[in-house]
Scaffold this active site. Structure first.
Site, PDB file in Angstrom:
ATOM      1  N   HIS A 217       0.836  -1.207   0.000  1.00  0.00           N
ATOM      2  CA  HIS A 217       0.000   0.000   0.000  1.00  0.00           C
ATOM      3  C   HIS A 217       0.867   1.251   0.000  1.00  0.00           C
ATOM      4  O   HIS A 217       1.878   1.315   0.692  1.00  0.00           O
ATOM      5  CB  HIS A 217      -0.887   0.029   1.251  1.00  0.00           C
ATOM      6  CG  HIS A 217      -2.059  -0.909   1.157  1.00  0.00           C
ATOM      7  ND1 HIS A 217      -3.158  -0.806   1.958  1.00  0.00           N
ATOM      8  CD2 HIS A 217      -2.290  -1.954   0.347  1.00  0.00           C
ATOM      9  CE1 HIS A 217      -4.022  -1.753   1.643  1.00  0.00           C
ATOM     10  NE2 HIS A 217      -3.509  -2.472   0.671  1.00  0.00           N
TER      11      HIS A 217
ATOM     12  N   TYR B 230      -9.111   5.203   8.201  1.00  0.00           N
ATOM     13  CA  TYR B 230      -9.346   5.549   9.607  1.00  0.00           C
ATOM     14  C   TYR B 230     -10.469   6.583   9.639  1.00  0.00           C
ATOM     15  O   TYR B 230     -10.330   7.644   9.020  1.00  0.00           O
ATOM     16  CB  TYR B 230      -8.092   6.175  10.215  1.00  0.00           C
ATOM     17  CG  TYR B 230      -6.953   5.195  10.433  1.00  0.00           C
ATOM     18  CD1 TYR B 230      -6.729   4.656  11.694  1.00  0.00           C
ATOM     19  CD2 TYR B 230      -6.112   4.814   9.391  1.00  0.00           C
ATOM     20  CE1 TYR B 230      -5.689   3.758  11.913  1.00  0.00           C
ATOM     21  CE2 TYR B 230      -5.074   3.921   9.599  1.00  0.00           C
ATOM     22  CZ  TYR B 230      -4.873   3.399  10.868  1.00  0.00           C
ATOM     23  OH  TYR B 230      -3.851   2.508  11.077  1.00  0.00           O
TER      24      TYR B 230
ATOM     25  N   PRO C 102      -3.683  -0.217  19.180  1.00  0.00           N
ATOM     26  CA  PRO C 102      -3.409  -0.627  17.790  1.00  0.00           C
ATOM     27  C   PRO C 102      -3.607   0.458  16.733  1.00  0.00           C
ATOM     28  O   PRO C 102      -3.315   0.228  15.564  1.00  0.00           O
ATOM     29  CB  PRO C 102      -4.394  -1.788  17.561  1.00  0.00           C
ATOM     30  CG  PRO C 102      -5.451  -1.611  18.592  1.00  0.00           C
ATOM     31  CD  PRO C 102      -4.839  -0.911  19.750  1.00  0.00           C
TER      32      PRO C 102
ATOM     33  N   LYS D  32       1.543  -0.410  15.306  1.00  0.00           N
ATOM     34  CA  LYS D  32       2.960  -0.478  15.668  1.00  0.00           C
ATOM     35  C   LYS D  32       3.377  -1.721  16.470  1.00  0.00           C
ATOM     36  O   LYS D  32       4.563  -2.051  16.535  1.00  0.00           O
ATOM     37  CB  LYS D  32       3.347   0.766  16.501  1.00  0.00           C
ATOM     38  CG  LYS D  32       3.374   2.037  15.707  1.00  0.00           C
ATOM     39  CD  LYS D  32       4.622   2.107  14.837  1.00  0.00           C
ATOM     40  CE  LYS D  32       4.530   3.166  13.777  1.00  0.00           C
ATOM     41  NZ  LYS D  32       4.307   2.680  12.431  1.00  0.00           N
TER      42      LYS D  32
ATOM     43  N   TYR E  15       4.036   6.513  10.398  1.00  0.00           N
ATOM     44  CA  TYR E  15       3.204   5.368  10.031  1.00  0.00           C
ATOM     45  C   TYR E  15       4.011   4.297   9.278  1.00  0.00           C
ATOM     46  O   TYR E  15       3.890   3.104   9.562  1.00  0.00           O
ATOM     47  CB  TYR E  15       2.009   5.829   9.174  1.00  0.00           C
ATOM     48  CG  TYR E  15       0.904   4.802   9.127  1.00  0.00           C
ATOM     49  CD1 TYR E  15      -0.044   4.742  10.143  1.00  0.00           C
ATOM     50  CD2 TYR E  15       0.827   3.866   8.096  1.00  0.00           C
ATOM     51  CE1 TYR E  15      -1.049   3.782  10.132  1.00  0.00           C
ATOM     52  CE2 TYR E  15      -0.162   2.917   8.076  1.00  0.00           C
ATOM     53  CZ  TYR E  15      -1.100   2.872   9.087  1.00  0.00           C
ATOM     54  OH  TYR E  15      -2.091   1.920   9.074  1.00  0.00           O
TER      55      TYR E  15
HETATM   56  C1  LIG Z   1      -6.507  -8.725  19.954  1.00  0.00           C
HETATM   57  C2  LIG Z   1      -5.277  -7.990  19.473  1.00  0.00           C
HETATM   58  C3  LIG Z   1      -5.322  -7.240  18.288  1.00  0.00           C
HETATM   59  C4  LIG Z   1      -4.173  -6.582  17.827  1.00  0.00           C
HETATM   60  N1  LIG Z   1      -4.223  -5.841  16.669  1.00  0.00           N
HETATM   61  C5  LIG Z   1      -3.090  -5.217  16.228  1.00  0.00           C
HETATM   62  C6  LIG Z   1      -3.091  -4.462  15.019  1.00  0.00           C
HETATM   63  O1  LIG Z   1      -4.100  -4.330  14.354  1.00  0.00           O
HETATM   64  N2  LIG Z   1      -1.893  -3.891  14.622  1.00  0.00           N
HETATM   65  C7  LIG Z   1      -0.712  -4.039  15.350  1.00  0.00           C
HETATM   66  O2  LIG Z   1       0.371  -3.559  14.942  1.00  0.00           O
HETATM   67  N3  LIG Z   1      -0.713  -4.725  16.475  1.00  0.00           N
HETATM   68  C8  LIG Z   1      -1.863  -5.308  16.928  1.00  0.00           C
HETATM   69  N4  LIG Z   1      -1.824  -6.002  18.060  1.00  0.00           N
HETATM   70  C9  LIG Z   1      -0.551  -6.108  18.716  1.00  0.00           C
HETATM   71  C10 LIG Z   1       0.321  -7.202  18.092  1.00  0.00           C
HETATM   72  O3  LIG Z   1      -0.469  -8.297  17.731  1.00  0.00           O
HETATM   73  C11 LIG Z   1       1.379  -7.563  19.104  1.00  0.00           C
HETATM   74  O4  LIG Z   1       2.148  -6.398  19.352  1.00  0.00           O
HETATM   75  C12 LIG Z   1       2.279  -8.723  18.676  1.00  0.00           C
HETATM   76  O5  LIG Z   1       1.560  -9.928  18.739  1.00  0.00           O
HETATM   77  C13 LIG Z   1       3.517  -8.810  19.577  1.00  0.00           C
HETATM   78  O6  LIG Z   1       4.208  -9.994  19.343  1.00  0.00           O
HETATM   79  P1  LIG Z   1       4.954 -10.746  20.522  1.00  0.00           P
HETATM   80  O7  LIG Z   1       5.598 -11.924  19.903  1.00  0.00           O
HETATM   81  O8  LIG Z   1       5.744  -9.788  21.295  1.00  0.00           O
HETATM   82  O9  LIG Z   1       3.797 -11.202  21.526  1.00  0.00           O
HETATM   83  P2  LIG Z   1       2.620 -12.257  21.323  1.00  0.00           P
HETATM   84  O10 LIG Z   1       2.131 -12.246  19.924  1.00  0.00           O
HETATM   85  O11 LIG Z   1       1.645 -11.986  22.419  1.00  0.00           O
HETATM   86  O12 LIG Z   1       3.322 -13.656  21.571  1.00  0.00           O
HETATM   87  C14 LIG Z   1       3.641 -14.119  22.861  1.00  0.00           C
HETATM   88  C15 LIG Z   1       3.583 -15.626  22.852  1.00  0.00           C
HETATM   89  O13 LIG Z   1       3.977 -16.114  24.120  1.00  0.00           O
HETATM   90  C16 LIG Z   1       3.090 -17.153  24.514  1.00  0.00           C
HETATM   91  N5  LIG Z   1       3.128 -17.258  25.966  1.00  0.00           N
HETATM   92  C17 LIG Z   1       2.522 -16.470  26.880  1.00  0.00           C
HETATM   93  N6  LIG Z   1       2.791 -16.898  28.117  1.00  0.00           N
HETATM   94  C18 LIG Z   1       3.586 -17.979  27.994  1.00  0.00           C
HETATM   95  C19 LIG Z   1       4.188 -18.875  28.922  1.00  0.00           C
HETATM   96  N7  LIG Z   1       4.001 -18.718  30.226  1.00  0.00           N
HETATM   97  N8  LIG Z   1       4.942 -19.871  28.455  1.00  0.00           N
HETATM   98  C20 LIG Z   1       5.141 -20.036  27.114  1.00  0.00           C
HETATM   99  N9  LIG Z   1       4.580 -19.222  26.194  1.00  0.00           N
HETATM  100  C21 LIG Z   1       3.823 -18.221  26.626  1.00  0.00           C
HETATM  101  C22 LIG Z   1       1.752 -16.707  23.948  1.00  0.00           C
HETATM  102  O14 LIG Z   1       0.850 -17.791  23.808  1.00  0.00           O
HETATM  103  C23 LIG Z   1       2.181 -16.150  22.600  1.00  0.00           C
HETATM  104  O15 LIG Z   1       2.205 -17.111  21.592  1.00  0.00           O
HETATM  105  C24 LIG Z   1      -2.973  -6.660  18.555  1.00  0.00           C
HETATM  106  C25 LIG Z   1      -2.949  -7.398  19.748  1.00  0.00           C
HETATM  107  C26 LIG Z   1      -4.070  -8.039  20.228  1.00  0.00           C
HETATM  108  C27 LIG Z   1      -4.020  -8.798  21.541  1.00  0.00           C
END
Ligand SMILES: Cc1cc2nc3c(=O)[nH]c(=O)nc-3n(C[C@H](O)[C@H](O)[C@H](O)COP(=O)(O)OP(=O)(O)OC[C@H]3O[C@@H](n4cnc5c(N)ncnc54)[C@H](O)[C@@H]3O)c2cc1C
Length: 390
Positions: free
Chosen positions: A72, A201, A292, A296, A384
């Site tokens: 995009h 948006y 969200p 980011k 962005y």
């Molecule tokens: C509902 C929702 C919608 C979102 N929408 C957007 C969006 O539109 N745009 C955007 O940029 N960001 C969005 N985000 C944020 C984005 O998805 C996160 O910033 C991203 O997932 C971060 O990645 P991560 O690997 O740090 O954490 P996570 O994706 O949370 O991964 C962490 C992992 O650790 C695992 N875990 C947790 N506890 C334990 C444990 N005790 N032992 C072993 N494993 C464990 C979890 O199951 C998970 O798989 C959204 C978040 C949510 C919750």
């Protein structure tokens, strides 16, 4: 069991870190408490900054992303019954964003790891990290009914906001900064082609709405709601009706389709400083959360592990801890920029419950400014698409 880097969490942060380390010949074990099925179907983010795309391609898992991701060059900002376009690429020397679901990123990473026969354990339980302030940290967990101990050189806490790594750091080491917002997003994934080519948006007196997509066939749409909104009160008809009211424009049609997925997400800003305790390094949502609105969260998680992987590689190659020592500060500069941008976008676009007409007038003035001033539009655009330097 023994490995070089023990990684807790198989989200984008943990899986990408494992992939980057593997490419540099460093061993890791990834421990995930959910099932593979669950992790691969968790619908979340979908907008990738160019820097994120470049990193995933360099890491050797960008083949499907490059084929199926939707490039995009702009976004829409709608208010007062009009839609304006922010031409991101024109304003940022050709930089773009790519729409490619987080579910797809995770699927590509899981597949790559398992194809190489590298350790990635799903459905582990009772994960505990220990001896973090020594040079022999470890992780204990149960898997398939048996208790295991994993000795590591470094532990990466990539287990999200609700994980176990951050709470394992002794009290007083970390400072926490946070803000709760009095609203959330009710999001749907719908089996209908996106009604606009670009993300829109929308500021509306009924509340914020967002038109986004996951592919040429799947739409992702959100409406601002209460943080504790009861989904049972939102049958499909009501969701579409609200989307029509908030996104509707004369001469444009929002196409409706079957709702495949729905959920309510609360909105929060949160940062833990520093992102390190001894040999434990926090990355991604384990250390920071953004609302969200700025798209980011996923991008920050990928940036953290890029910095962390480089630091770990340098340490193994040279024995120098300089980059490991700089890890937290290097990440936090970008984290705070993204925190500000996400808070700013959120404040500009959402209906603020207890706000008076003064607040509304300020929002509209700001929206007119970013859609009419070149300087203001450049500022929005460069944040962005992701700043190259922060
Ligand atoms: C509902 C929702 C919608 C979102 N929408 C957007 C969006 O539109 N745009 C955007 O940029 N960001 C969005 N985000 C944020 C984005 O998805 C996160 O910033 C991203 O997932 C971060 O990645 P991560 O690997 O740090 O954490 P996570 O994706 O949370 O991964 C962490 C992992 O650790 C695992 N875990 C947790 N506890 C334990 C444990 N005790 N032992 C072993 N494993 C464990 C979890 O199951 C998970 O798989 C959204 C978040 C949510 C919750």
């Amino acid at each position: 069991m023994r490995t070089q880097v023990g990684i807790v969490g198989a989200g984008p942060a943990g899986l990408t870190l494992a992939q980057l380390l593997h490419r540099q010949g460093i061993e890791s074990v990834v421990l995930e408490n959910r099932s593979r099925e669950y992790v691969e179907h968790r619908v979340r983010a979908g907008v990738l900054e160019q820097g994120t795309v470049d990193l995933l391609v360099e890491a050797g898992i960008g083949e499907r992303l490059q084929r199926e991701g939707l490039v995009h060059h702009g976004i829409g900002i709608q208010f007062d019954g009009e839609r304006h376009r922010i031409p991101l690429s024109e304003l940022t020397d050709g930089r773009t964003i790519v729409v490619y679901g987080q579910t797809e990123v995770v699927r590509d990473l899981v597949r790559a790891r398992l194809a190489e026969g590298l350790p990635l354990l799903f459905e582990v339980a009772d994960v505990r990290v220990h001896d973090l302030d020594t040079d022999r940290p470890g992780i204990r967990f149960t898997h398939d009914g048996a208790e295991h101990a994993l000795a590591c050189d470094v532990v990466a806490g990539c287990d999200g906001y609700h994980g176990v790594c951050r709470p394992s750091i002794p009290a007083g080491v970390i400072s926490e900064f946070s803000r709760e917002y009095p609203f959330g997003w009710l999001g749907i994934l719908a089996d209908v082609a996106p009604s606009n080519d670009e993300v829109v948006y929308a500021h509306n007196e009924r509340g914020f709405a967002l038109l986004s997509m996951r592919s040429l066939e799947l739409s992702r749409l959100y409406v601002q709601c209460r943080p504790d909104e009861d989904l049972a009160e939102w049958p499909d008809d009501r969701i579409w009706e609200e989307l029509q009211l908030r996104l509707g424009l004369e001469g444009w049609t929002l196409h409706e389709g079957p709702v495949l997925e729905r959920g309510v997400t609360g909105m929060r800003s949160y940062v833990a400083e520093p992102m390190r305790y001894g040999r434990l390094f926090l990355a991604g949502d384990a250390a920071h959360i953004v609302p969200p609105t700025g798209a980011k969260g996923l991008n920050l998680a990928i940036h953290d592990v890029r910095v962390l992987a480089e630091a770990i590689v340098a340490w193994y190659r040279t024995g120098s801890t300089t980059l490991l020592d700089a890890y937290s500060d290097a990440c936090l500069r970008r984290v705070w920029r993204a925190e500000h941008f996400s808070w700013w976008m959120t404040s500009m676009l959402h209906r603020l419950e207890h706000d008076d007409d003064f607040g509304l007038k300020l929002q509209l003035s700001q929206l007119r400014y970013v859609t009419s001033s070149h300087a203001a539009a450049v500022s929005l655009a460069e944040n962005y698409v992701g700043l190259e330097r922060v």
